[in-house]
Enzyme design. Structure first.
Site, PDB file in Angstrom:
ATOM      1  N   ASP A   1      31.708  40.101  26.816  1.00 12.04           N
ATOM      2  CA  ASP A   1      31.825  39.560  28.171  1.00 12.04           C
ATOM      3  C   ASP A   1      30.465  39.688  28.844  1.00 12.04           C
ATOM      4  OD1 ASP A   1      32.579  39.329  31.068  1.00 12.04           O
ATOM      5  OD2 ASP A   1      34.623  39.402  30.273  1.00 12.04           O
TER       6      ASP A   1
ATOM      7  N   THR B   1      30.067  38.439  34.418  1.00 15.86           N
ATOM      8  CA  THR B   1      29.881  37.691  35.668  1.00 15.86           C
ATOM      9  C   THR B   1      31.110  37.861  36.561  1.00 15.86           C
ATOM     10  OG1 THR B   1      30.640  35.749  34.460  1.00 15.86           O
ATOM     11  CG2 THR B   1      28.273  35.885  34.908  1.00 15.86           C
TER      12      THR B   1
ATOM     13  N   ALA C   1      36.689  33.709  27.269  1.00 16.86           N
ATOM     14  CA  ALA C   1      35.507  33.541  28.132  1.00 16.86           C
ATOM     15  C   ALA C   1      35.381  32.083  28.565  1.00 16.86           C
ATOM     16  CB  ALA C   1      34.247  33.979  27.397  1.00 16.86           C
TER      17      ALA C   1
ATOM     18  N   SER D   1      45.000  25.471  28.410  1.00 19.94           N
ATOM     19  CA  SER D   1      45.496  25.381  29.790  1.00 19.94           C
ATOM     20  C   SER D   1      46.445  24.198  29.929  1.00 19.94           C
ATOM     21  CB  SER D   1      44.290  25.181  30.709  1.00 19.94           C
ATOM     22  OG  SER D   1      44.711  24.775  31.977  1.00 19.94           O
TER      23      SER D   1
ATOM     24  N   TYR E   1      36.205  21.273  32.712  1.00 15.72           N
ATOM     25  CA  TYR E   1      36.954  22.455  32.237  1.00 15.72           C
ATOM     26  C   TYR E   1      38.129  22.018  31.362  1.00 15.72           C
ATOM     27  CZ  TYR E   1      40.420  26.288  32.752  1.00 15.72           C
ATOM     28  OH  TYR E   1      41.363  27.251  32.554  1.00 15.72           O
TER      29      TYR E   1
ATOM     30  N   VAL F   1      47.185  29.663  46.744  1.00  9.47           N
ATOM     31  CA  VAL F   1      48.182  29.442  47.792  1.00  9.47           C
ATOM     32  C   VAL F   1      49.067  30.685  47.973  1.00  9.47           C
ATOM     33  CG1 VAL F   1      49.832  28.329  46.192  1.00  9.47           C
ATOM     34  CG2 VAL F   1      49.965  27.832  48.613  1.00  9.47           C
TER      35      VAL F   1
HETATM   36  N1  LIG Z   1      44.375  32.331  35.427  1.00  8.50           N
HETATM   37  C1  LIG Z   1      45.001  31.183  35.173  1.00  8.50           C
HETATM   38  O1  LIG Z   1      45.865  30.717  35.957  1.00  8.50           O
HETATM   39  C2  LIG Z   1      44.721  30.412  33.903  1.00  8.50           C
HETATM   40  C3  LIG Z   1      45.433  29.235  33.668  1.00  8.50           C
HETATM   41  C4  LIG Z   1      45.167  28.518  32.507  1.00  8.50           C
HETATM   42  C5  LIG Z   1      44.226  28.989  31.602  1.00  8.50           C
HETATM   43  N2  LIG Z   1      43.532  30.146  31.863  1.00  8.50           N
HETATM   44  C6  LIG Z   1      42.541  30.603  30.882  1.00  8.50           C
HETATM   45  O2  LIG Z   1      42.776  31.955  30.541  1.00  8.50           O
HETATM   46  C7  LIG Z   1      41.542  32.609  30.251  1.00  8.50           C
HETATM   47  C8  LIG Z   1      41.413  33.873  31.079  1.00  8.50           C
HETATM   48  O3  LIG Z   1      41.499  33.540  32.456  1.00  8.50           O
HETATM   49  P1  LIG Z   1      41.325  34.619  33.615  1.00  8.50           P
HETATM   50  O4  LIG Z   1      42.115  34.120  34.776  1.00  8.50           O
HETATM   51  O5  LIG Z   1      41.563  35.965  33.061  1.00  8.50           O
HETATM   52  O6  LIG Z   1      39.765  34.399  33.946  1.00  8.50           O
HETATM   53  P2  LIG Z   1      38.662  35.446  34.496  1.00  8.50           P
HETATM   54  O7  LIG Z   1      37.606  34.632  35.174  1.00  8.50           O
HETATM   55  O8  LIG Z   1      39.297  36.566  35.236  1.00  8.50           O
HETATM   56  O9  LIG Z   1      38.058  36.028  33.136  1.00  8.50           O
HETATM   57  C9  LIG Z   1      37.075  35.345  32.388  1.00  8.50           C
HETATM   58  C10 LIG Z   1      36.090  36.379  31.840  1.00  8.50           C
HETATM   59  O10 LIG Z   1      35.100  35.656  31.082  1.00  8.50           O
HETATM   60  C11 LIG Z   1      33.819  36.227  31.380  1.00  8.50           C
HETATM   61  N3  LIG Z   1      32.805  35.171  31.134  1.00  8.50           N
HETATM   62  C12 LIG Z   1      32.532  34.074  31.882  1.00  8.50           C
HETATM   63  N4  LIG Z   1      31.519  33.378  31.340  1.00  8.50           N
HETATM   64  C13 LIG Z   1      31.140  34.049  30.214  1.00  8.50           C
HETATM   65  C14 LIG Z   1      30.143  33.827  29.237  1.00  8.50           C
HETATM   66  N5  LIG Z   1      29.324  32.762  29.302  1.00  8.50           N
HETATM   67  N6  LIG Z   1      30.030  34.702  28.199  1.00  8.50           N
HETATM   68  C15 LIG Z   1      30.846  35.798  28.132  1.00  8.50           C
HETATM   69  N7  LIG Z   1      31.799  36.073  29.047  1.00  8.50           N
HETATM   70  C16 LIG Z   1      31.949  35.198  30.073  1.00  8.50           C
HETATM   71  C17 LIG Z   1      33.905  36.654  32.843  1.00  8.50           C
HETATM   72  O11 LIG Z   1      32.946  37.664  33.162  1.00  8.50           O
HETATM   73  C18 LIG Z   1      35.344  37.152  32.942  1.00  8.50           C
HETATM   74  O12 LIG Z   1      35.428  38.547  32.692  1.00  8.50           O
HETATM   75  C19 LIG Z   1      40.439  31.592  30.527  1.00  8.50           C
HETATM   76  O13 LIG Z   1      40.041  30.984  29.321  1.00  8.50           O
HETATM   77  C20 LIG Z   1      41.123  30.576  31.436  1.00  8.50           C
HETATM   78  O14 LIG Z   1      40.538  29.302  31.318  1.00  8.50           O
HETATM   79  C21 LIG Z   1      43.762  30.871  32.984  1.00  8.50           C
END
Ligand SMILES: NC(=O)c1ccc[n+]([C@@H]2O[C@H](COP(=O)([O-])OP(=O)(O)OC[C@H]3O[C@@H](n4cnc5c(N)ncnc54)[C@H](O)[C@@H]3O)[C@@H](O)[C@H]2O)c1
Length: 309
Positions: free
Chosen positions: A34, A37, A80, A122, A146, A190
């Site tokens: 990770d 960020t 990520a 997603s 995305y 929301v």
């Molecule tokens: N939260 C939702 O509602 C949702 C819905 C659909 C899909 N997702 C997917 O689930 C996964 C996790 O989502 P989340 O809500 O925990 O997101 P989040 O943003 O909390 O976690 C993402 C993590 O990736 C790290 N990251 C970002 N860019 C990076 C890079 N270039 N190299 C290494 N690390 C990097 C960030 O530091 C963070 O810790 C993601 O792939 C997201 O697209 C989430």
């Protein structure tokens, strides 16, 4: 018995925070990759105390860093990513992280010969759905960089499966919510917005009639699905992870009014809104992963209000 080690990209983020405790219960070691960020340093430091979790603070955009982190791993969870909002504001960064990053992780996993890779896809790969519930075989019309990168990620996994025998599952997460979520979350912000107003004694303000809906899935249920996808017998499929229930914004407002326990009615802001609706067909998750959601929206929202009170 060989040690099961998961390379977990984005392992310091919101959803990972609920998956890692389940992995530790099941005797996995976890190597988090990770760039921090958005990662939670305190949480990671707590896990490191167990001696079973390590942090590799690197970026998925760098293939060499991903390859060396992959060495010795038996499983991969690839989370990520940069979010939808950022992908619209900065498509270059989004393509770089979400496309190049995906490829770096998948190629290194295939070379390492890991047993299973789970990819966070997603529900946004569907775009505007033609019908509800949304089924995995429905047409995909992703709308933003995305969403396009999530769809391309699924296709790329198909390539490495055919080319190198990579075994994978791509989980199409619907609208995830629960403790630890960042308040600016694209779809689910929301929830926090309504809770904040209700706590201040103000009514939730709903655009239009509040008919637009989401399929809210609790992060505890979702975390179990990730572990099921890591261990399922059947693989190489996209799989919806939702509840199958579409909850309208008007219904959400009622649920949160009850959860906060205030005597107000929502205010409707009459204007034209695009009525988008979401509900997952979750029969594949049940059949392939043996997974069913256990937390109703009413229960999950009430717990969230209590936990954040
Ligand atoms: N939260 C939702 O509602 C949702 C819905 C659909 C899909 N997702 C997917 O689930 C996964 C996790 O989502 P989340 O809500 O925990 O997101 P989040 O943003 O909390 O976690 C993402 C993590 O990736 C790290 N990251 C970002 N860019 C990076 C890079 N270039 N190299 C290494 N690390 C990097 C960030 O530091 C963070 O810790 C993601 O792939 C997201 O697209 C989430």
């Amino acid at each position: 018995m060989s040690v099961k080690t998961v390379l977990f990209t984005g392992g310091a983020g919101f959803i990972a925070g609920h998956v890692i405790p389940l992995l530790l219960e099941r005797d996995y070691r976890v190597r988090i990759l990770d760039n921090m960020t958005r990662g939670d340093r305190e949480r990671v430091a707590e896990w490191e105390q167990t001696g079973k979790v390590e942090l590799v603070e690197r970026d998925v955009r760098y293939g060499g860093a991903v390859r060396s982190a992959m060495t010795g791993c038996t499983h991969v969870i690839h989370f990520a990513t940069v979010s939808i909002n950022k992908s619209i504001a900065d498509p270059h960064e989004s393509i770089d992280i979400n496309m190049t990053g995906n490829h770096n992780v998948f190629a290194a996993a295939a070379d390492e010969g890991v047993q299973r890779l789970v990819f966070a896809s997603s529900a946004s790969v569907y775009g505007e759905p033609e019908r509800l519930p949304m089924h995995e075989d429905d047409q995909l019309r992703p709308l933003t960089p995305y969403c396009i990168s999530k769809r391309a990620g699924e296709d790329l996994l198909g390539f490495y499966q055919r080319h190198s025998g990579l075994s994978w599952n791509a989980l199409r997460f619907f609208n995830v919510y629960g403790p630890g979520q960042k308040i600016e979350a694209y779809y689910t912000s929301v929830i926090n917005h309504f809770i904040e107003r209700l706590r201040a004694g103000l009514p939730p303000v709903i655009d239009g009639k509040g008919e637009q809906s989401m399929d809210f899935v609790h992060v505890h249920d979702l975390a179990r699905s990730v572990v099921c996808a890591l261990e399922s017998e059947q693989a190489n499929l996209p799989i919806n992870i939702g509840t199958g229930v579409d909850t309208s914004i008007a219904t959400l407002a009622k649920i949160l009014i009850d959860a906060v326990g205030v005597d107000v009615q929502p205010t409707f802001n009459p204007r034209d809104v695009l009525v988008s609706r979401r509900a997952a067909d979750i029969s594949r998750a049940r059949e392939v992963l043996g997974w069913v959601p256990e937390i109703t929206v009413e229960q999950g929202m009430t717990d969230l209000v209590r936990a954040s009170g």
